[in-house]
Design a protein around this motif. Structure first.
Motif, PDB file in Angstrom:
ATOM      1  N   TYR A   1       1.386   7.717  11.725  1.00 18.67           N
ATOM      2  CA  TYR A   1       2.176   7.701  10.496  1.00 18.67           C
ATOM      3  C   TYR A   1       3.543   8.362  10.673  1.00 18.67           C
ATOM      4  O   TYR A   1       4.325   8.405   9.724  1.00 18.67           O
ATOM      5  N   SER A   2       3.832   8.852  11.859  1.00 20.41           N
ATOM      6  CA  SER A   2       5.163   9.397  12.124  1.00 20.41           C
ATOM      7  C   SER A   2       6.163   8.300  12.463  1.00 20.41           C
ATOM      8  O   SER A   2       7.350   8.573  12.624  1.00 20.41           O
ATOM      9  N   ASN A   3       5.678   7.097  12.551  1.00 23.16           N
ATOM     10  CA  ASN A   3       6.517   5.942  12.854  1.00 23.16           C
ATOM     11  C   ASN A   3       6.953   5.288  11.544  1.00 23.16           C
ATOM     12  O   ASN A   3       6.162   4.597  10.900  1.00 23.16           O
ATOM     13  N   PRO A   4       8.197   5.498  11.097  1.00 26.32           N
ATOM     14  CA  PRO A   4       8.617   4.953   9.802  1.00 26.32           C
ATOM     15  C   PRO A   4       8.532   3.428   9.740  1.00 26.32           C
ATOM     16  O   PRO A   4       8.218   2.861   8.692  1.00 26.32           O
ATOM     17  N   LYS A   5       8.814   2.774  10.861  1.00 28.75           N
ATOM     18  CA  LYS A   5       8.719   1.316  10.899  1.00 28.75           C
ATOM     19  C   LYS A   5       7.280   0.871  10.652  1.00 28.75           C
ATOM     20  O   LYS A   5       7.031  -0.115   9.931  1.00 28.75           O
ATOM     21  N   GLN A   6       6.329   1.592  11.233  1.00 22.94           N
ATOM     22  CA  GLN A   6       4.916   1.273  11.056  1.00 22.94           C
ATOM     23  C   GLN A   6       4.491   1.477   9.606  1.00 22.94           C
ATOM     24  O   GLN A   6       3.770   0.648   9.035  1.00 22.94           O
ATOM     25  N   VAL A   7       4.943   2.566   8.985  1.00 27.55           N
ATOM     26  CA  VAL A   7       4.577   2.838   7.596  1.00 27.55           C
ATOM     27  C   VAL A   7       5.122   1.753   6.667  1.00 27.55           C
ATOM     28  O   VAL A   7       4.431   1.281   5.763  1.00 27.55           O
ATOM     29  N   ARG A   8       6.366   1.344   6.901  1.00 29.76           N
ATOM     30  CA  ARG A   8       6.938   0.278   6.075  1.00 29.76           C
ATOM     31  C   ARG A   8       6.174  -1.049   6.261  1.00 29.76           C
ATOM     32  O   ARG A   8       6.004  -1.820   5.305  1.00 29.76           O
ATOM     33  N   LYS A   9       5.711  -1.295   7.476  1.00 28.57           N
ATOM     34  CA  LYS A   9       4.919  -2.497   7.730  1.00 28.57           C
ATOM     35  C   LYS A   9       3.597  -2.442   6.970  1.00 28.57           C
ATOM     36  O   LYS A   9       3.153  -3.461   6.402  1.00 28.57           O
ATOM     37  N   ILE A  10       2.972  -1.283   6.941  1.00 29.79           N
ATOM     38  CA  ILE A  10       1.714  -1.118   6.208  1.00 29.79           C
ATOM     39  C   ILE A  10       1.940  -1.377   4.723  1.00 29.79           C
ATOM     40  O   ILE A  10       1.142  -2.058   4.059  1.00 29.79           O
ATOM     41  N   ILE A  11       3.017  -0.827   4.185  1.00 27.92           N
ATOM     42  CA  ILE A  11       3.334  -1.034   2.772  1.00 27.92           C
ATOM     43  C   ILE A  11       3.487  -2.534   2.479  1.00 27.92           C
ATOM     44  O   ILE A  11       2.940  -3.050   1.495  1.00 27.92           O
ATOM     45  N   HIS A  12       4.222  -3.225   3.338  1.00 24.61           N
ATOM     46  CA  HIS A  12       4.424  -4.672   3.157  1.00 24.61           C
ATOM     47  C   HIS A  12       3.087  -5.418   3.180  1.00 24.61           C
ATOM     48  O   HIS A  12       2.837  -6.301   2.340  1.00 24.61           O
ATOM     49  N   ASN A  13       2.233  -5.071   4.128  1.00 22.07           N
ATOM     50  CA  ASN A  13       0.942  -5.754   4.242  1.00 22.07           C
ATOM     51  C   ASN A  13       0.092  -5.543   2.996  1.00 22.07           C
ATOM     52  O   ASN A  13      -0.590  -6.469   2.530  1.00 22.07           O
ATOM     53  N   TYR A  14       0.116  -4.325   2.455  1.00 18.79           N
ATOM     54  CA  TYR A  14      -0.652  -4.053   1.235  1.00 18.79           C
ATOM     55  C   TYR A  14      -0.070  -4.794   0.029  1.00 18.79           C
ATOM     56  O   TYR A  14      -0.807  -5.212  -0.871  1.00 18.79           O
ATOM     57  N   GLU A  15       1.236  -4.958   0.009  1.00 17.34           N
ATOM     58  CA  GLU A  15       1.858  -5.721  -1.075  1.00 17.34           C
ATOM     59  C   GLU A  15       1.355  -7.172  -1.062  1.00 17.34           C
ATOM     60  O   GLU A  15       1.098  -7.754  -2.121  1.00 17.34           O
ATOM     61  N   VAL A  16       1.224  -7.745   0.102  1.00 20.01           N
ATOM     62  CA  VAL A  16       0.717  -9.115   0.233  1.00 20.01           C
ATOM     63  C   VAL A  16      -0.719  -9.196  -0.259  1.00 20.01           C
ATOM     64  O   VAL A  16      -1.094 -10.117  -1.008  1.00 20.01           O
ATOM     65  N   ILE A  17      -1.543  -8.230   0.168  1.00 18.87           N
ATOM     66  CA  ILE A  17      -2.947  -8.212  -0.262  1.00 18.87           C
ATOM     67  C   ILE A  17      -3.034  -8.026  -1.775  1.00 18.87           C
ATOM     68  O   ILE A  17      -3.848  -8.672  -2.453  1.00 18.87           O
ATOM     69  N   LYS A  18      -2.193  -7.150  -2.307  1.00 16.92           N
ATOM     70  CA  LYS A  18      -2.218  -6.878  -3.755  1.00 16.92           C
ATOM     71  C   LYS A  18      -1.919  -8.137  -4.560  1.00 16.92           C
ATOM     72  O   LYS A  18      -2.566  -8.402  -5.581  1.00 16.92           O
ATOM     73  N   GLN A  19      -0.951  -8.911  -4.106  1.00 13.60           N
ATOM     74  CA  GLN A  19      -0.598 -10.135  -4.823  1.00 13.60           C
ATOM     75  C   GLN A  19      -1.780 -11.095  -4.892  1.00 13.60           C
ATOM     76  O   GLN A  19      -2.050 -11.711  -5.931  1.00 13.60           O
ATOM     77  N   GLN A  20      -2.512 -11.208  -3.777  1.00 13.90           N
ATOM     78  CA  GLN A  20      -3.675 -12.082  -3.759  1.00 13.90           C
ATOM     79  C   GLN A  20      -4.777 -11.547  -4.669  1.00 13.90           C
ATOM     80  O   GLN A  20      -5.430 -12.319  -5.398  1.00 13.90           O
ATOM     81  N   LYS A  21      -4.985 -10.235  -4.652  1.00 15.51           N
ATOM     82  CA  LYS A  21      -5.993  -9.624  -5.524  1.00 15.51           C
ATOM     83  C   LYS A  21      -5.644  -9.829  -6.999  1.00 15.51           C
ATOM     84  O   LYS A  21      -6.522 -10.075  -7.834  1.00 15.51           O
ATOM     85  N   TYR A  22      -4.359  -9.738  -7.304  1.00 17.08           N
ATOM     86  CA  TYR A  22      -3.927  -9.941  -8.695  1.00 17.08           C
ATOM     87  C   TYR A  22      -4.167 -11.392  -9.115  1.00 17.08           C
ATOM     88  O   TYR A  22      -4.664 -11.659 -10.220  1.00 17.08           O
ATOM     89  N   THR A  23      -3.846 -12.319  -8.226  1.00 11.36           N
ATOM     90  CA  THR A  23      -4.074 -13.737  -8.521  1.00 11.36           C
ATOM     91  C   THR A  23      -5.555 -14.017  -8.747  1.00 11.36           C
ATOM     92  O   THR A  23      -5.916 -14.812  -9.627  1.00 11.36           O
ATOM     93  N   ASP A  24      -6.415 -13.339  -7.969  1.00 12.95           N
ATOM     94  CA  ASP A  24      -7.865 -13.532  -8.093  1.00 12.95           C
ATOM     95  C   ASP A  24      -8.463 -12.747  -9.255  1.00 12.95           C
ATOM     96  O   ASP A  24      -9.664 -12.876  -9.535  1.00 12.95           O
ATOM     97  N   GLY A  25      -7.657 -11.905  -9.908  1.00 18.25           N
ATOM     98  CA  GLY A  25      -8.146 -11.129 -11.042  1.00 18.25           C
ATOM     99  C   GLY A  25      -9.022  -9.958 -10.663  1.00 18.25           C
ATOM    100  O   GLY A  25      -9.826  -9.483 -11.475  1.00 18.25           O
ATOM    101  N   VAL A  26      -8.893  -9.453  -9.432  1.00 21.22           N
ATOM    102  CA  VAL A  26      -9.691  -8.291  -8.997  1.00 21.22           C
ATOM    103  C   VAL A  26      -8.846  -7.048  -9.290  1.00 21.22           C
ATOM    104  O   VAL A  26      -8.229  -6.457  -8.396  1.00 21.22           O
TER     105      VAL A  26
END
Length: 448
Positions: free
Chosen positions: A339-364
């Motif tokens: 987690y000391s890698n800022p690029k890695q942390v930003r990538k994780i945030i982006h990946n979770y945003e993608v998952i969140k959008q799908q979860k919202y579409t599915d109503g979870v």
């Protein structure tokens, strides 16, 4: 091009933090994940700041050998092992010293200062050491490579430490006596580990730390490499406190950096922070403080509402679980540098945003709330110097941050109209709880 660092303090703690020039090729090597740290006893439990006497001095005194008799380390250990059960006694002495250090937190802190500083430089993933202790494993999250069988994991992701003199966690691998040394260096000259070691030292920028020119370890290793590789051995560096190092290393392909080992790593880290290549260590310290508060607010929320009467708090609890899990994982993985890698942390945030959008579409919706909390934890960690506090509360569908309990109370009464679908979703979960009184605390596990 080099960058000079001034000495700024003369106190007992900082007296060895000499000003030095930080070579630009070391910085470039770190940026390219091409720096190898080769660590010796001077950065571990054998440091004078940890023990008042070395293992060498202890064994010499036990054998009543006069100081004027100049035995190498391995020769002295061989002498000790000639007594009945000598090998077992030597291993016990080594383990007792390491156990003594680990039993006193102050001594362990001194012994691991270097390791703790190194741990959050995520670009340093390959360490070589002649030390027997397990500090690189425990403090830097490094996978130990000790035997040929272990070497199968060398290409696995994450940090590794090649322990060419064995480990106290595996008594049979400890290299201490002259016979051990001879066997070890014969193996390094012909075996697969030695071949890989030479490849690393032939293709990467190497910094020797915790050695002096008189160290038997250092001399044998470097002489073996120079004999094998001759002019193909690239330029290396040694961090040392030996003021005569310039003269001693003049005729070989090593540049000395005269300063304290831990200070060297601290200065290197400061440059990487300035270049925004690592997250400042202070960000972890802030997380410790905030985590306690979020957990207290989580308990407060659970104790203040009945989920049968107020099902909307299920989603708030999930949000707080996400925030808590985010902080806990960041702290648990601090030593790995992940987690000391800022690029890695930003990538994780982006990946979770993608998952969140799908979860919202599915109503979870409970997963959406959890992900929102997890993302907010990552954002706070990455940019916490810009925020006083992360939002501890959450109402599904409300776009603004909610920081305190009173503000949450004012908003939650309207939760069923702010986002009706999520309210019905939460009510359905509350209806399915086994406890009909509604005093069950809903918990979101660290899975999606």
């Amino acid at each position: 091009m080099t960058q000079y660092v001034e000495k700024i303090c003369e106190c007992v703690i900082c007296k060895n933090n000499h000003g030095f020039s930080l070579p630009s090729d070391i910085i470039e090597a770190v940026k390219n994940r091409n720096l190898v740290v080769f660590a010796g006893a001077g950065v571990s439990t054998e440091s004078r700041s940890v023990y008042n006497y070395t293992l060498y001095e202890e064994i010499r005194d036990l054998l009543n050998i006069d100081e004027s008799i100049n035995l190498s380390f391995s020769e002295l250990m061989s002498q000790f092992c000639k007594q009945p059960n000598g090998r077992a006694k030597l291993l016990r002495k080594i383990k007792d010293r390491l156990d003594y250090v680990s039993s006193f937190p102050e001594l362990e802190r001194r012994a691991s200062n270097f390791h703790n500083e190194l741990s959050t430089i995520h670009q340093i993933t390959e360490i070589i050491t002649t030390n027997w202790d397990d500090l690189f494993e425990r403090k830097c999250g490094a996978l130990p490579i000790i035997t040929i069988e272990d070497f199968a994991f060398w290409n696995n992701p994450g940090r590794k430490v090649l322990k060419i003199h064995g480990s106290i966690s595996n008594y049979g691998t400890v290299i201490a006596t002259k016979e051990d040394y001879d066997k070890c260096y014969q193996s390094l000259n012909s075996g697969i580990i030695g071949s890989s070691l030479k490849t690393m030292l032939a293709t990467k920028c190497v910094v020797f730390i915790g050695y002096s020119f008189g160290d038997e370890d250092f001399n044998k290793i470097y002489n073996s490499l120079t004999e094998e590789m001759k002019d193909f051995l690239p330029h290396a560096y040694i961090v040392t406190l030996d003021e005569k190092a310039e003269e001693k290393f003049r005729d070989i392909n090593i540049t000395p950096i005269i300063t304290d080992a831990t200070f060297f790593i601290q200065v290197l880290k400061e440059h990487l922070i300035t270049l925004e290549l690592i997250v400042p260590d202070e960000n972890f310290g802030n997380i410790y403080n905030v985590l306690d508060v979020v957990q207290e607010e989580h308990i407060r929320l659970s104790n203040s509402f009945n989920i049968k009467e107020n099902p909307e708090i299920i989603l708030t609890l999930c949000y707080q679980d996400g925030l808590i899990h985010s902080f806990e994982r960041i702290l648990a993985m601090k030593k790995s540098g992940y987690y000391s890698n800022p690029k890695q942390v930003r990538k994780i945030i982006h990946n979770y945003e993608v998952i969140k959008q799908q979860k919202y579409t599915d109503g979870v919706y409970h997963d959406v709330a959890y992900i929102d909390g997890y993302i907010n934890g990552l954002i706070y960690f990455l940019y916490n110097e810009e925020f006083d506090w992360p939002p501890c509360y959450y109402v599904f569908g409300y776009e603004e941050d909610i920081f305190d309990f009173k503000e949450f109370l004012d908003l939650t009464v309207n939760s069923r109209t702010i986002h009706p679908e999520s309210y019905k979703y939460a009510m359905n979960i509350a209806d399915k709880t086994h406890n009909k009184n509604g005093d069950t605390v809903f918990h979101h596990t660290p899975f999606l």
